[in-house]
Design a protein around this motif. Structure first.
Motif, mmCIF file in Angstrom:
data_model
loop_
_atom_site.group_PDB
_atom_site.id
_atom_site.type_symbol
_atom_site.label_atom_id
_atom_site.label_comp_id
_atom_site.label_asym_id
_atom_site.label_seq_id
_atom_site.Cartn_x
_atom_site.Cartn_y
_atom_site.Cartn_z
ATOM 1 N N SER A 7 0.787 -1.146 0.066
ATOM 2 C CA SER A 7 0.080 0.135 -0.055
ATOM 3 C C SER A 7 0.772 1.401 0.204
ATOM 4 N N ASP A 8 2.188 1.289 -0.158
ATOM 5 C CA ASP A 8 3.033 2.331 0.082
ATOM 6 C C ASP A 8 2.682 3.437 -1.152
ATOM 7 N N ARG A 9 2.582 4.750 -1.117
ATOM 8 C CA ARG A 9 2.550 5.697 -2.039
ATOM 9 C C ARG A 9 3.489 5.639 -3.105
ATOM 10 N N VAL A 10 4.577 5.289 -2.749
ATOM 11 C CA VAL A 10 5.620 5.015 -3.691
ATOM 12 C C VAL A 10 5.476 4.187 -4.943
ATOM 13 N N LEU A 11 4.423 3.249 -4.576
ATOM 14 C CA LEU A 11 3.927 2.328 -5.629
ATOM 15 C C LEU A 11 2.831 2.645 -6.539
ATOM 16 N N LYS A 12 2.220 3.991 -6.282
ATOM 17 C CA LYS A 12 0.969 4.226 -6.626
ATOM 18 C C LYS A 12 1.072 5.475 -7.446
ATOM 19 N N LYS A 13 0.090 5.457 -8.515
ATOM 20 C CA LYS A 13 0.137 6.822 -9.292
ATOM 21 C C LYS A 13 -1.382 7.011 -9.464
ATOM 22 N N ASP A 14 -1.812 8.209 -9.764
ATOM 23 C CA ASP A 14 -2.982 8.825 -10.086
ATOM 24 C C ASP A 14 -3.944 8.459 -8.767
ATOM 25 N N ILE A 15 -3.328 9.167 -7.930
ATOM 26 C CA ILE A 15 -4.112 8.886 -6.759
ATOM 27 C C ILE A 15 -5.169 9.882 -6.455
ATOM 28 N N LYS A 16 -6.463 9.355 -6.315
ATOM 29 C CA LYS A 16 -7.687 10.437 -6.091
ATOM 30 C C LYS A 16 -8.303 9.848 -4.872
ATOM 31 N N PRO A 17 -9.056 10.987 -4.278
ATOM 32 C CA PRO A 17 -9.932 10.608 -3.083
ATOM 33 C C PRO A 17 -11.072 9.996 -3.620
ATOM 34 N N LEU A 18 -11.724 8.969 -2.791
ATOM 35 C CA LEU A 18 -13.041 8.573 -3.252
ATOM 36 C C LEU A 18 -14.176 9.416 -3.031
ATOM 37 N N LYS A 19 -14.876 9.614 -3.959
ATOM 38 C CA LYS A 19 -16.270 10.683 -3.627
ATOM 39 C C LYS A 19 -17.605 9.931 -3.466
ATOM 40 N N ASP A 20 -18.556 10.416 -2.802
ATOM 41 C CA ASP A 20 -19.836 10.017 -2.852
ATOM 42 C C ASP A 20 -19.833 8.360 -2.392
ATOM 43 N N CYS A 21 -19.007 8.246 -1.518
ATOM 44 C CA CYS A 21 -18.793 6.744 -0.802
ATOM 45 C C CYS A 21 -20.268 6.544 0.125
ATOM 46 N N LEU A 22 -20.748 7.403 0.613
ATOM 47 C CA LEU A 22 -22.090 7.011 1.631
ATOM 48 C C LEU A 22 -23.075 6.661 0.391
ATOM 49 N N ARG A 23 -23.328 7.629 -0.438
ATOM 50 C CA ARG A 23 -24.644 7.285 -1.363
ATOM 51 C C ARG A 23 -24.431 6.131 -1.989
ATOM 52 N N LYS A 24 -23.076 5.635 -2.602
ATOM 53 C CA LYS A 24 -22.768 4.358 -3.303
ATOM 54 C C LYS A 24 -23.138 3.096 -2.279
ATOM 55 N N LEU A 25 -22.529 3.288 -0.991
ATOM 56 C CA LEU A 25 -22.548 2.369 -0.380
ATOM 57 C C LEU A 25 -23.979 1.915 0.096
ATOM 58 N N MET A 26 -24.915 2.961 0.136
ATOM 59 C CA MET A 26 -26.326 3.008 0.310
ATOM 60 C C MET A 26 -27.091 2.120 -0.629
ATOM 61 N N GLU A 27 -26.384 1.843 -1.815
ATOM 62 C CA GLU A 27 -26.919 1.138 -3.015
ATOM 63 C C GLU A 27 -26.735 -0.355 -2.555
ATOM 64 N N LEU A 28 -25.657 -0.773 -1.861
ATOM 65 C CA LEU A 28 -25.429 -2.153 -1.827
ATOM 66 C C LEU A 28 -26.446 -2.588 -1.059
ATOM 67 N N LYS A 29 -26.671 -4.057 -0.909
ATOM 68 C CA LYS A 29 -27.662 -4.763 -0.336
ATOM 69 C C LYS A 29 -27.170 -5.906 0.397
ATOM 70 N N PRO A 30 -26.783 -5.779 1.879
ATOM 71 C CA PRO A 30 -26.287 -6.620 2.847
ATOM 72 C C PRO A 30 -27.265 -7.857 2.696
ATOM 73 N N SER A 31 -26.999 -9.081 2.607
ATOM 74 C CA SER A 31 -27.727 -10.247 2.763
ATOM 75 C C SER A 31 -27.156 -11.333 3.574
ATOM 76 N N SER A 32 -28.274 -12.082 3.836
ATOM 77 C CA SER A 32 -27.999 -13.558 4.511
ATOM 78 C C SER A 32 -28.312 -14.588 3.607
ATOM 79 N N TYR A 33 -27.721 -15.547 3.497
ATOM 80 C CA TYR A 33 -27.970 -16.841 2.464
ATOM 81 C C TYR A 33 -27.063 -17.911 2.862
#
Length: 190
Positions: A7-33
Protein backbone atom coordinates in the motif's frame (compact mmCIF):
# COMPACT_ATOMS: atom_id res chain seq x y z
CA UNK A 1 -0.16 -16.09 5.01
CA UNK A 2 0.12 -12.47 5.94
CA UNK A 3 -2.44 -9.79 6.66
CA UNK A 4 -0.19 -7.11 5.17
CA UNK A 5 -1.12 -5.63 1.80
CA UNK A 6 1.13 -3.60 -0.47
CA UNK A 7 0.00 0.00 0.00
CA UNK A 8 3.00 2.35 -0.13
CA UNK A 9 2.50 5.72 -1.89
CA UNK A 10 5.79 5.15 -3.73
CA UNK A 11 4.17 2.26 -5.60
CA UNK A 12 1.03 4.16 -6.65
CA UNK A 13 0.06 6.78 -9.25
CA UNK A 14 -3.09 8.72 -10.15
CA UNK A 15 -4.11 8.84 -6.47
CA UNK A 16 -7.56 10.43 -6.10
CA UNK A 17 -9.86 10.62 -3.10
CA UNK A 18 -12.98 8.46 -3.24
CA UNK A 19 -16.15 10.52 -3.64
CA UNK A 20 -19.77 9.91 -2.87
CA UNK A 21 -18.95 6.85 -0.75
CA UNK A 22 -22.00 7.02 1.49
CA UNK A 23 -24.49 7.30 -1.37
CA UNK A 24 -22.86 4.43 -3.24
CA UNK A 25 -22.61 2.32 -0.11
CA UNK A 26 -26.35 2.82 0.44
CA UNK A 27 -26.96 1.16 -2.94
CA UNK A 28 -25.42 -2.11 -1.73
CA UNK A 29 -27.71 -4.75 -0.27
CA UNK A 30 -26.22 -6.73 2.62
CA UNK A 31 -27.84 -10.17 2.62
CA UNK A 32 -27.96 -13.44 4.48
CA UNK A 33 -27.82 -16.65 2.44
CA UNK A 34 -26.62 -20.22 2.26
CA UNK A 35 -24.36 -21.59 -0.45
CA UNK A 36 -25.58 -24.30 -2.86
CA UNK A 37 -22.98 -26.77 -1.63
CA UNK A 38 -24.58 -29.89 -3.11
CA UNK A 39 -24.90 -28.30 -6.57
CA UNK A 40 -21.27 -27.09 -6.60
CA UNK A 41 -19.19 -29.58 -4.61
CA UNK A 42 -16.05 -28.62 -6.56
CA UNK A 43 -15.89 -25.22 -4.88
CA UNK A 44 -15.80 -26.38 -1.21
CA UNK A 45 -18.24 -23.65 -0.26
CA UNK A 46 -18.83 -23.02 3.47
CA UNK A 47 -21.92 -24.53 5.05
CA UNK A 48 -24.59 -22.90 7.16
CA UNK A 49 -25.97 -19.37 7.19
CA UNK A 50 -23.67 -16.72 5.72
CA UNK A 51 -23.72 -12.92 5.47
CA UNK A 52 -22.33 -10.81 2.68
CA UNK A 53 -23.03 -9.03 -0.57
CA UNK A 54 -24.05 -10.30 -3.98
CA UNK A 55 -21.36 -9.76 -6.63
CA UNK A 56 -23.85 -8.56 -9.25
CA UNK A 57 -25.10 -5.84 -6.85
CA UNK A 58 -21.56 -4.65 -6.07
CA UNK A 59 -20.68 -4.73 -9.77
CA UNK A 60 -23.33 -2.06 -10.49
CA UNK A 61 -21.72 0.32 -7.99
CA UNK A 62 -18.04 -0.72 -7.79
CA UNK A 63 -17.28 -2.88 -10.84
CA UNK A 64 -13.54 -2.86 -10.01
CA UNK A 65 -14.25 -4.97 -6.91
CA UNK A 66 -15.77 -7.86 -8.87
CA UNK A 67 -13.73 -10.47 -10.74
CA UNK A 68 -15.20 -12.87 -13.30
CA UNK A 69 -13.94 -16.38 -12.50
CA UNK A 70 -13.73 -18.98 -15.23
CA UNK A 71 -15.72 -22.16 -14.69
CA UNK A 72 -14.08 -25.57 -14.90
CA UNK A 73 -14.73 -29.29 -15.03
CA UNK A 74 -12.77 -32.06 -13.33
CA UNK A 75 -13.22 -35.54 -11.98
CA UNK A 76 -13.51 -36.11 -8.26
CA UNK A 77 -11.91 -39.02 -6.34
CA UNK A 78 -14.79 -41.30 -7.37
CA UNK A 79 -14.22 -40.47 -11.04
CA UNK A 80 -17.41 -38.41 -11.29
CA UNK A 81 -17.30 -35.31 -13.46
CA UNK A 82 -17.77 -32.11 -11.43
CA UNK A 83 -18.63 -28.96 -13.34
CA UNK A 84 -18.41 -25.45 -11.95
CA UNK A 85 -19.94 -22.68 -14.07
CA UNK A 86 -18.42 -19.24 -14.56
CA UNK A 87 -19.02 -17.16 -11.41
CA UNK A 88 -18.19 -13.79 -9.90
CA UNK A 89 -15.96 -13.17 -6.88
CA UNK A 90 -15.74 -10.05 -4.70
CA UNK A 91 -12.66 -8.31 -3.28
CA UNK A 92 -14.22 -7.62 0.12
CA UNK A 93 -11.00 -6.13 1.53
CA UNK A 94 -11.25 -3.32 -1.03
CA UNK A 95 -14.54 -2.21 0.54
CA UNK A 96 -12.63 -0.96 3.60
CA UNK A 97 -11.64 2.37 1.97
CA UNK A 98 -15.26 2.84 0.84
CA UNK A 99 -16.47 2.25 4.41
CA UNK A 100 -13.90 4.71 5.78
CA UNK A 101 -14.94 7.30 3.19
CA UNK A 102 -18.63 6.81 4.05
CA UNK A 103 -17.93 7.23 7.78
CA UNK A 104 -15.95 10.41 7.07
CA UNK A 105 -18.79 11.82 4.94
CA UNK A 106 -21.28 10.92 7.65
CA UNK A 107 -19.12 12.57 10.31
CA UNK A 108 -18.95 15.77 8.26
CA UNK A 109 -22.76 15.81 8.14
CA UNK A 110 -22.98 15.11 11.88
CA UNK A 111 -20.52 17.92 12.62
CA UNK A 112 -22.55 20.39 10.52
CA UNK A 113 -25.77 19.35 12.28
CA UNK A 114 -24.08 19.61 15.69
CA UNK A 115 -22.98 23.16 14.88
CA UNK A 116 -26.53 24.08 13.85
CA UNK A 117 -27.91 22.55 17.06
CA UNK A 118 -25.25 24.33 19.17
CA UNK A 119 -26.08 27.66 17.51
CA UNK A 120 -29.80 27.13 18.12
CA UNK A 121 -29.17 26.12 21.73
CA UNK A 122 -27.09 29.28 22.22
CA UNK A 123 -29.85 31.39 20.66
CA UNK A 124 -32.54 29.71 22.78
CA UNK A 125 -30.48 30.18 25.96
CA UNK A 126 -30.09 33.88 25.10
CA UNK A 127 -33.86 34.20 24.61
CA UNK A 128 -34.54 32.46 27.92
CA UNK A 129 -32.11 34.80 29.66
CA UNK A 130 -33.76 37.83 28.06
CA UNK A 131 -37.21 36.57 29.05
CA UNK A 132 -36.07 36.01 32.63
CA UNK A 133 -34.53 39.48 32.72
CA UNK A 134 -37.73 40.91 31.25
CA UNK A 135 -39.83 39.21 33.91
CA UNK A 136 -37.50 40.38 36.67
CA UNK A 137 -37.64 43.87 35.19
CA UNK A 138 -41.45 43.67 35.11
CA UNK A 139 -41.52 42.64 38.76
CA UNK A 140 -39.05 45.34 39.80
CA UNK A 141 -40.94 48.11 37.97
CA UNK A 142 -44.27 47.02 39.42
CA UNK A 143 -45.89 47.07 35.98
CA UNK A 144 -47.33 44.19 33.95
CA UNK A 145 -49.67 44.07 30.96
CA UNK A 146 -51.24 40.78 29.81
CA UNK A 147 -52.41 39.65 26.37
CA UNK A 148 -55.79 40.95 25.32
CA UNK A 149 -58.71 38.47 25.45
CA UNK A 150 -60.31 37.54 23.10
CA UNK A 151 -57.64 37.85 20.47
CA UNK A 152 -58.37 38.55 17.68
CA UNK A 153 -61.44 40.64 18.41
CA UNK A 154 -63.87 42.77 16.39
CA UNK A 155 -65.45 45.36 18.75
CA UNK A 156 -64.38 44.71 22.33
CA UNK A 157 -61.50 43.12 24.23
CA UNK A 158 -60.15 43.02 27.80
CA UNK A 159 -56.54 43.71 28.81
CA UNK A 160 -55.49 42.88 32.35
CA UNK A 161 -52.76 45.00 33.91
CA UNK A 162 -51.09 45.62 37.25
CA UNK A 163 -49.51 48.83 38.43
CA UNK A 164 -47.99 49.11 41.88
CA UNK A 165 -48.82 52.02 44.18
CA UNK A 166 -45.17 53.07 44.03
CA UNK A 167 -45.38 53.57 40.25
CA UNK A 168 -48.37 55.85 40.53
CA UNK A 169 -49.92 55.85 37.06
CA UNK A 170 -49.21 54.86 33.44
CA UNK A 171 -50.79 55.10 29.99
CA UNK A 172 -51.84 52.29 27.68
CA UNK A 173 -51.33 53.42 24.08
CA UNK A 174 -53.24 51.48 21.39
CA UNK A 175 -52.15 51.35 17.74
CA UNK A 176 -53.91 49.92 14.70
CA UNK A 177 -52.30 47.41 12.31
CA UNK A 178 -50.78 50.20 10.22
CA UNK A 179 -49.00 51.60 13.27
CA UNK A 180 -51.26 54.62 13.68
CA UNK A 181 -52.00 55.60 17.29
CA UNK A 182 -55.71 55.05 17.90
CA UNK A 183 -56.21 55.72 21.62
CA UNK A 184 -54.43 56.50 24.86
CA UNK A 185 -55.94 55.15 28.07
CA UNK A 186 -54.80 56.33 31.51
CA UNK A 187 -54.15 53.47 33.93
CA UNK A 188 -54.13 53.76 37.70
CA UNK A 189 -52.79 51.38 40.37
CA UNK A 190 -55.03 48.42 41.18
Amino acid sequence: GSDNFTSDRVLKKDIKPLKDCLRKLMELKPSSYEYKRTEFPGLTLPEGPQMGLIAQDIEKVYPQLVTQMKGFSRKNQKGELITVPDFKAVQYISLIPVLIGAIQEQQTTIDKQSNIIDNHEHYINELITKLRLGMAEKESTGLSVEQNVPNPFTHETNIEYKISEALGSANLIIFDLSGKQVKTLPLSPN
